[in-house]
Design an enzyme around this catalytic site. Structure first.
Site, short mmCIF file in Angstrom:
data_model
loop_
_atom_site.label_atom_id
_atom_site.label_comp_id
_atom_site.label_asym_id
_atom_site.label_seq_id
_atom_site.Cartn_x
_atom_site.Cartn_y
_atom_site.Cartn_z
CG HIS A 70 -7.61 -3.07 -1.73
ND1 HIS A 70 -7.15 -2.01 -1.07
CD2 HIS A 70 -6.69 -4.02 -1.60
CE1 HIS A 70 -6.01 -2.38 -0.44
NE2 HIS A 70 -5.86 -3.80 -0.78
CG HIS A 97 -0.29 -9.45 -2.83
ND1 HIS A 97 -0.15 -8.19 -3.23
CD2 HIS A 97 -1.08 -9.69 -1.75
CE1 HIS A 97 -0.96 -7.47 -2.38
NE2 HIS A 97 -1.45 -8.20 -1.61
CG ASP A 107 -3.57 -5.02 -3.04
OD1 ASP A 107 -3.13 -4.15 -2.13
OD2 ASP A 107 -4.33 -5.98 -2.74
CG HIS A 121 -2.01 -1.17 1.10
ND1 HIS A 121 -2.55 -1.53 2.30
CD2 HIS A 121 -2.17 -2.19 0.25
CE1 HIS A 121 -3.34 -2.62 1.84
NE2 HIS A 121 -3.12 -3.13 0.64
ZN LIG Z 1 -3.84 -4.66 -0.36
#
Ligand SMILES: [Zn+2]
Length: 311
Positions: free
Chosen positions: A250, A277, A254, A87
């Site tokens: 969001h 991720h 990311d 973040h």
């Molecule tokens: Zn995140």
């Protein structure tokens, strides 16, 4: 000497005007952590330091130092680890912070409100300083694709490049949850669009996973103050969502944080379906390997007349 392209955007490196200090709880460790972000010299990049460990080990925020991508992006060297850096990395990327040193008093960055909003506010309050060195970009020339079953993240060249456009992202997610059906988001990433559309989007989790996460040592600091929590068919947060499509926003946040680990800003477009991720990190590794698909460039344009090294 990298090739120089005409662009109508900021082309000099930047750092912070002064140090930023804050503290908060790590979402996985549940521990209170102090953080200090310091300005640094040109071409030093973003680095993190474990201020609480002997010898204050320092880790560069580059893909080669990513050691884990479960629930957060973690960098490490030997036994020293710092997690949930994405973040802050997204905030640095979109505000155009090239050089900064982040001293973290524990193994995890504070989660704050689960978004990048407070980080952006603090960095902007400190102000940014233009430095006496050109910023290098990665220009995408050929598609780079990573896939895992139906999930994918692609990095593609622009069909026709405009003099303002560097990174665009088109992200889609699809879950079988009443609050979380198919959501798509497309954005031309700039400091302004990030602040207006992305930085306030919070991280999220499913109530049914929380117990499992806690058993495995995760989410000890997770609460309705720093995440959207999804129960069976409803959202547990009383205040509801900040955007109807906060989840996919969001995901974009990311993605930006993760691809910033390529070490240079990107000129190209990202197309993602059910990204996470792990997949984002695979893409960055591929970017850095595919030397014939990307080229390092510097930009020249209107801003160059503004003078080198000014504030
Ligand atoms: Zn995140």
């Amino acid at each position: 000497m990298p090739k120089r392209l005409f662009y109508n955007i900021e082309m000099f490196q930047r750092t912070l005007n002064k140090a930023v200090k804050f503290s908060g709880i790590g979402v996985h460790t549940g521990e209170l952590v102090e953080v200090e972000i310091l300005p640094t010299e040109t071409s030093t990049g973003i680095s993190f330091e474990r201020g609480d460990l002997k010898g204050s080990p320092t880790i560069k925020a580059l893909a080669e130092n990513v050691v884990a991508t479960d629930f957060a992006t973690t960098i490490g060297i030997d036994d020293c680890r710092i997690s949930t850096i994405e973040h802050l990395m997204a905030a640095f990327y979109c505000l155009g912070v090239d050089n900064a040193h982040v001293i973290v008093g524990g193994p995890e960055m504070p989660i704050l409100d689960g978004s990048s909003a407070l980080l952006v506010e603090m960095i902007e309050e400190a102000g940014l300083k233009t430095q006496n060195a050109s910023r290098e970009y990665l220009l995408v020339k050929k598609p780079i694709r990573v896939k895992d079953g139906e999930r994918f993240v692609y990095l593609l060249p622009f069909r026709s490049r405009s003099a303002e456009q560097t990174l665009t992202i088109e992200c889609t997610m699809d879950f079988t949850h009443p609050s979380l059906d198919r959501q798509s988001y497309s954005i031309d990433v700039t400091a302004d669009t990030f602040k207006e559309e992305i930085m306030r989007a919070r991280t999220y989790g499913f109530l049914k996973d929380v117990e499992m996460l806690r058993k495995n040592g995760f989410a000890k600091g997770g609460s309705l103050d720093n995440a959207i929590v999804l129960g069976e068919g409803y959202i547990m947060n009383e205040e509801g969502l900040r955007f109807p499509d906060e989840f996919v926003r969001h995901k974009v946040l990311d993605l930006i944080g993760d691809i910033s680990m390529a070490g240079r800003p990107i000129i190209g477009r990202v197309k993602a379906f059910l990204s996470g991720h792990g997949l984002n990190h695979s893409l960055v590794k591929e970017i850095l390997k595919s030397t014939d698909s990307v080229e390092v460039v510097e930009l020249v344009g209107a801003d160059i007349k503004r003078g080198v090294g000014g504030n």
